[in-house]
Design an enzyme around this catalytic site. Structure first.
Site, PDB file in Angstrom:
ATOM      1  N   ASN A  86       0.853  -1.182   0.000  1.00 47.64           N
ATOM      2  CA  ASN A  86       0.000   0.000   0.000  1.00 47.64           C
ATOM      3  C   ASN A  86       0.891   1.234   0.000  1.00 47.64           C
ATOM      4  O   ASN A  86       1.784   1.355   0.841  1.00 47.64           O
ATOM      5  CB  ASN A  86      -0.915   0.002   1.230  1.00 47.64           C
ATOM      6  N   HIS A  99       6.567  -1.180   3.384  1.00 48.72           N
ATOM      7  CA  HIS A  99       6.455  -2.589   3.769  1.00 48.72           C
ATOM      8  C   HIS A  99       5.641  -3.345   2.738  1.00 48.72           C
ATOM      9  O   HIS A  99       4.761  -2.794   2.088  1.00 48.72           O
ATOM     10  CB  HIS A  99       5.811  -2.728   5.160  1.00 48.72           C
ATOM     11  N   HIS A 101       3.290  -6.684   2.396  1.00 48.76           N
ATOM     12  CA  HIS A 101       2.534  -7.741   3.068  1.00 48.76           C
ATOM     13  C   HIS A 101       2.700  -9.020   2.251  1.00 48.76           C
ATOM     14  O   HIS A 101       2.456  -9.012   1.032  1.00 48.76           O
ATOM     15  CB  HIS A 101       1.044  -7.418   3.097  1.00 48.76           C
TER      16      HIS A 101
HETATM   17  P1  AMP Z   1      -0.662  -0.767   5.828  1.00 46.01           P
HETATM   18  O1  AMP Z   1      -2.130  -0.547   6.056  1.00 46.01           O
HETATM   19  O2  AMP Z   1      -0.329  -1.353   4.497  1.00 46.01           O
HETATM   20  O3  AMP Z   1       0.156   0.468   6.157  1.00 46.01           O
HETATM   21  O4  AMP Z   1      -0.249  -1.900   6.841  1.00 46.01           O
HETATM   22  C1  AMP Z   1       0.252  -1.699   8.122  1.00 46.01           C
HETATM   23  C2  AMP Z   1       0.269  -3.039   8.786  1.00 46.01           C
HETATM   24  O5  AMP Z   1       1.126  -2.975   9.898  1.00 46.01           O
HETATM   25  C3  AMP Z   1      -1.091  -3.525   9.300  1.00 46.01           C
HETATM   26  O6  AMP Z   1      -1.403  -4.765   8.693  1.00 46.01           O
HETATM   27  C4  AMP Z   1      -0.878  -3.632  10.809  1.00 46.01           C
HETATM   28  O7  AMP Z   1      -1.553  -4.748  11.346  1.00 46.01           O
HETATM   29  C5  AMP Z   1       0.617  -3.802  10.902  1.00 46.01           C
HETATM   30  N1  AMP Z   1       1.235  -3.350  12.148  1.00 46.01           N
HETATM   31  C6  AMP Z   1       1.074  -2.163  12.777  1.00 46.01           C
HETATM   32  N2  AMP Z   1       1.857  -2.084  13.876  1.00 46.01           N
HETATM   33  C7  AMP Z   1       2.533  -3.273  13.946  1.00 46.01           C
HETATM   34  C8  AMP Z   1       3.490  -3.828  14.843  1.00 46.01           C
HETATM   35  N3  AMP Z   1       3.902  -3.154  15.912  1.00 46.01           N
HETATM   36  N4  AMP Z   1       3.963  -5.074  14.594  1.00 46.01           N
HETATM   37  C9  AMP Z   1       3.545  -5.765  13.518  1.00 46.01           C
HETATM   38  N5  AMP Z   1       2.652  -5.295  12.634  1.00 46.01           N
HETATM   39  C10 AMP Z   1       2.146  -4.080  12.842  1.00 46.01           C
END
Ligand code: AMP
Ligand code: ZN
Length: 113
Positions: A86, A99, A101
């Protein structure tokens, strides 16, 4: 980048279960998994998102090479997986550290494309 949670997780400042790491890339489990396997693959260096990747930077190749290794190591290469990135507001990016996924472990939901 100060106060970036993914910088801290990727560089070991905040302990987490690291699924994979090399000099440039780290991978850890998503806090809110959307499939039996949901791994976040990130650069150790901070980029807000893909828009900060410069022309001759090979970080995306390094990330996909890491994904390839993770898929083999975690045994989901054969059944397949989906990679989602994203970028920015309209895509709903919530963590401003680039990041990818990687979701796997079941037949995934409808494709967007
Ligand atoms: P996005 O919406 O693509 O920015 O995804 C962010 C992702 O980060 C989401 O799927 C969250 O569940 C994940 N996330 C947020 N904080 C953490 C954390 N501390 N450890 C692991 N995953 C996280
Ligand atoms: Zn960061």
């Amino acid at each position: 980048m100060e106060d970036c949670i993914f910088c801290k997780l990727a560089n070991g400042e905040i302990p987490t279960e690291i699924v994979y790491e090399d000099e440039f890339v780290a991978a850890f489990k998503d806090l809110n998994p959307q499939a039996p396997i949901h791994i976040l693959v990130v650069p150790k260096k901070h980029y807000d998102n893909v828009m900060q990747v410069e022309e001759n930077d090979d970080i995306i190749a390094k990330i996909y090479s890491a994904i390839n290794k993770i898929a083999k190591k975690e045994n989901f290469a054969e059944n397949g997986f989906r990679v989602i990135n994203n970028c920015g507001k309209d895509a709903g990016q919530t963590v401003m550290h680039m990041h990818f996924h990687v979701i796997a472990g079941k037949t995934l939901g409808d494709k967007i494309l």
